[in-house]
Design a protein around this motif. Structure first.
Motif, PDB file in Angstrom:
ATOM      1  N   ARG A   1       1.073  -1.275  -0.112  1.00 43.00           N
ATOM      2  CA  ARG A   1      -0.137   0.111  -0.067  1.00 43.00           C
ATOM      3  C   ARG A   1       0.991   1.188   0.147  1.00 43.00           C
ATOM      4  NH1 ARG A   1      -4.003  -0.508   4.859  1.00 43.00           N
ATOM      5  NH2 ARG A   1      -2.102  -1.788   5.548  1.00 43.00           N
ATOM      6  N   MET A   2       2.096   1.308   0.530  1.00 42.80           N
ATOM      7  CA  MET A   2       2.728   2.487   0.609  1.00 42.80           C
ATOM      8  C   MET A   2       3.248   2.938  -0.953  1.00 42.80           C
ATOM      9  SD  MET A   2       4.134   4.838   2.301  1.00 42.80           S
ATOM     10  CE  MET A   2       3.967   4.359   4.133  1.00 42.80           C
ATOM     11  N   THR A   3       3.851   1.848  -1.651  1.00 44.22           N
ATOM     12  CA  THR A   3       4.391   2.028  -2.794  1.00 44.22           C
ATOM     13  C   THR A   3       2.910   2.510  -3.765  1.00 44.22           C
ATOM     14  OG1 THR A   3       6.384   0.581  -2.776  1.00 44.22           O
ATOM     15  CG2 THR A   3       5.058   1.013  -5.027  1.00 44.22           C
ATOM     16  N   MET A   4       1.788   1.751  -3.500  1.00 43.21           N
ATOM     17  CA  MET A   4       0.561   2.348  -4.330  1.00 43.21           C
ATOM     18  C   MET A   4       0.411   3.713  -4.153  1.00 43.21           C
ATOM     19  SD  MET A   4      -1.901  -1.098  -3.423  1.00 43.21           S
ATOM     20  CE  MET A   4      -3.228  -0.349  -3.768  1.00 43.21           C
ATOM     21  N   SER A   5       0.386   4.151  -2.756  1.00 46.36           N
ATOM     22  CA  SER A   5       0.182   5.281  -2.534  1.00 46.36           C
ATOM     23  C   SER A   5       0.962   6.567  -3.022  1.00 46.36           C
ATOM     24  CB  SER A   5       0.252   5.530  -0.969  1.00 46.36           C
ATOM     25  OG  SER A   5       1.211   5.874  -0.528  1.00 46.36           O
ATOM     26  N   TYR A   6       2.226   6.168  -3.084  1.00 44.94           N
ATOM     27  CA  TYR A   6       3.288   7.016  -3.833  1.00 44.94           C
ATOM     28  C   TYR A   6       2.950   7.163  -5.404  1.00 44.94           C
ATOM     29  CZ  TYR A   6       6.776   8.463  -0.302  1.00 44.94           C
ATOM     30  OH  TYR A   6       7.466   8.847   0.726  1.00 44.94           O
ATOM     31  N   ALA A   7       2.668   5.832  -5.906  1.00 45.10           N
ATOM     32  CA  ALA A   7       2.316   5.773  -7.175  1.00 45.10           C
ATOM     33  C   ALA A   7       1.216   6.624  -7.770  1.00 45.10           C
ATOM     34  CB  ALA A   7       2.369   4.366  -7.841  1.00 45.10           C
ATOM     35  N   LEU A   8       0.162   6.518  -6.822  1.00 49.83           N
ATOM     36  CA  LEU A   8      -1.181   7.330  -7.182  1.00 49.83           C
ATOM     37  C   LEU A   8      -0.692   8.833  -7.125  1.00 49.83           C
ATOM     38  CD1 LEU A   8      -3.548   4.933  -5.377  1.00 49.83           C
ATOM     39  CD2 LEU A   8      -3.721   5.745  -7.672  1.00 49.83           C
TER      40      LEU A   8
ATOM     41  N   ARG B   1      -3.387   7.304   5.174  1.00 52.74           N
ATOM     42  CA  ARG B   1      -4.522   7.274   6.412  1.00 52.74           C
ATOM     43  C   ARG B   1      -4.288   6.077   7.077  1.00 52.74           C
ATOM     44  NH1 ARG B   1      -6.753  12.457   7.217  1.00 52.74           N
ATOM     45  NH2 ARG B   1      -7.465  13.732   5.441  1.00 52.74           N
ATOM     46  N   GLU B   2      -4.593   4.929   6.161  1.00 52.90           N
ATOM     47  CA  GLU B   2      -4.646   3.838   6.660  1.00 52.90           C
ATOM     48  C   GLU B   2      -3.353   3.281   7.139  1.00 52.90           C
ATOM     49  OE1 GLU B   2      -5.991   1.189   3.589  1.00 52.90           O
ATOM     50  OE2 GLU B   2      -8.059   1.617   3.464  1.00 52.90           O
ATOM     51  N   LEU B   3      -2.244   3.889   6.630  1.00 49.16           N
ATOM     52  CA  LEU B   3      -0.916   3.361   7.106  1.00 49.16           C
ATOM     53  C   LEU B   3      -0.294   4.391   8.121  1.00 49.16           C
ATOM     54  CD1 LEU B   3       0.658   2.841   3.462  1.00 49.16           C
ATOM     55  CD2 LEU B   3       0.250   1.099   5.282  1.00 49.16           C
ATOM     56  N   GLY B   4      -1.306   5.299   8.630  1.00 46.51           N
ATOM     57  CA  GLY B   4      -0.710   6.286   9.691  1.00 46.51           C
ATOM     58  C   GLY B   4       0.524   7.144   8.936  1.00 46.51           C
ATOM     59  N   PHE B   5       0.456   7.333   7.805  1.00 43.00           N
ATOM     60  CA  PHE B   5       1.661   8.075   7.132  1.00 43.00           C
ATOM     61  C   PHE B   5       1.280   9.366   6.975  1.00 43.00           C
ATOM     62  CE2 PHE B   5       4.135   8.614   2.746  1.00 43.00           C
ATOM     63  CZ  PHE B   5       5.106   9.368   3.592  1.00 43.00           C
ATOM     64  N   LEU B   6       1.307  10.066   8.250  1.00 45.61           N
ATOM     65  CA  LEU B   6       0.717  11.516   8.139  1.00 45.61           C
ATOM     66  C   LEU B   6       1.532  12.470   7.492  1.00 45.61           C
ATOM     67  CD1 LEU B   6      -0.167  11.879  12.107  1.00 45.61           C
ATOM     68  CD2 LEU B   6      -1.669  10.822   9.940  1.00 45.61           C
ATOM     69  N   PRO B   7       2.984  12.713   7.223  1.00 43.12           N
ATOM     70  CA  PRO B   7       3.437  13.468   6.335  1.00 43.12           C
ATOM     71  C   PRO B   7       3.095  13.255   4.840  1.00 43.12           C
ATOM     72  CG  PRO B   7       5.216  12.522   7.925  1.00 43.12           C
ATOM     73  CD  PRO B   7       3.698  11.690   8.069  1.00 43.12           C
ATOM     74  N   GLY B   8       2.940  12.112   4.466  1.00 46.94           N
ATOM     75  CA  GLY B   8       2.262  11.807   3.120  1.00 46.94           C
ATOM     76  C   GLY B   8       1.174  12.200   3.043  1.00 46.94           C
ATOM     77  N   VAL B   9       0.174  11.927   3.919  1.00 48.94           N
ATOM     78  CA  VAL B   9      -1.456  12.709   3.939  1.00 48.94           C
ATOM     79  C   VAL B   9      -1.439  14.077   3.568  1.00 48.94           C
ATOM     80  CG1 VAL B   9      -3.588  12.865   5.303  1.00 48.94           C
ATOM     81  CG2 VAL B   9      -2.082  10.742   5.011  1.00 48.94           C
ATOM     82  N   ALA B  10      -0.410  14.914   4.452  1.00 48.49           N
ATOM     83  CA  ALA B  10      -0.501  16.198   4.430  1.00 48.49           C
ATOM     84  C   ALA B  10       0.035  16.771   3.106  1.00 48.49           C
ATOM     85  CB  ALA B  10       0.600  16.869   5.695  1.00 48.49           C
ATOM     86  N   ALA B  11       1.376  16.122   2.521  1.00 46.26           N
ATOM     87  CA  ALA B  11       1.695  16.287   1.313  1.00 46.26           C
ATOM     88  C   ALA B  11       0.646  16.330   0.147  1.00 46.26           C
ATOM     89  CB  ALA B  11       2.753  15.549   0.807  1.00 46.26           C
TER      90      ALA B  11
END
Length: 213
Positions: free
Chosen positions: A120-127, A155-165
């Motif tokens: 899911r992390m790589t998916m989130s970056y690619a998207l 959000r599911e991953l708790g990757f807050l800096p990525g959500v903010a970006a």
């Protein structure tokens, strides 16, 4: 499996080849070391990309390292590793070289592989970066869909800096679509998340976006 364990296993396979006469053990040793090399090439390639952005000059080692990592993972049949290496290869083209035409097909392949293995992390970056390309091309609604799906995963991953970006990106899209109230809400949440997670660079981006409202 960690690097130390892989090197140890390569050593054991080497001993089996030398003392046990097992020729196939050398093939297994090389596979373990190829996996170590792939991990190191990916890590060094990511650092080279960050250095390129920080210093404003392309690190000539970056792209070859990332491409090498992708080839090794592909040979090893490691789809998760290949998907991540392809992601960062694409980002080198998009972010460092400003070349969406080259980056987008690589991002699409990265997303396909990441989806297959549930990364899911790589998916989130690619998207996210497919969304950036759509935004640049003026396809705002498609860009919004890509970034919103990336936000959901992060959000599911708790990757807050990525959500903010991503929220900063969605703010600019909302502004371009004339949704000023949405843009304001997005940038406020982006700033709060960036501050809470110590993402100073994203906080500066949120402040710059707020200045456009």
């Amino acid at each position: 499996m960690g690097t130390e364990e892989r090197i140890e296993r390569a050593g054991l396979f080497h001993e089996r080849a030398i003392f046990g006469g097992e020729a196939d053990a050398l093939v297994m040793a090389e596979r373990e070391l190829d996996a170590v090399e792939a991990d190191l090439a990916l890590a060094r390639g990511k650092v080279a990309q960050a250095r390129s952005l920080a210093e404003g000059d392309e690190d000539p080692q970056g792209l070859p390292l990332l491409e090498r990592a992708a080839r090794l993972y592909r040979t090893l049949g490691d789809s998760r590793g290949e998907g991540e290496a392809l992601l960062w290869t694409a980002l080198f083209h998009q972010v460092v070289r400003r070349d969406d035409d080259t980056a987008v097909p690589i991002l699409e392949r990265s997303y396909e592989l990441a989806t297959r293995v549930g990364d899911r992390m790589t998916m989130s970056y690619a998207l996210r970066h497919l969304g950036v390309a759509e935004h640049t091309a003026g396809r705002l609604e498609v860009a919004r869909e890509r970034l919103e799906e990336s936000v959901r995963l992060r959000r599911e991953l708790g990757f807050l800096p990525g959500v903010a970006a991503n929220l900063v990106g969605l703010c600019y899209i909302a502004l371009a679509q004339g949704r000023r109230d949405d843009a304001l809400a997005l940038v406020e949440e982006a700033g709060a998340l960036a501050e809470a997670s110590g993402a100073k660079a994203i906080l500066r981006q949120a402040e710059e976006a707020r200045g456009q409202l």
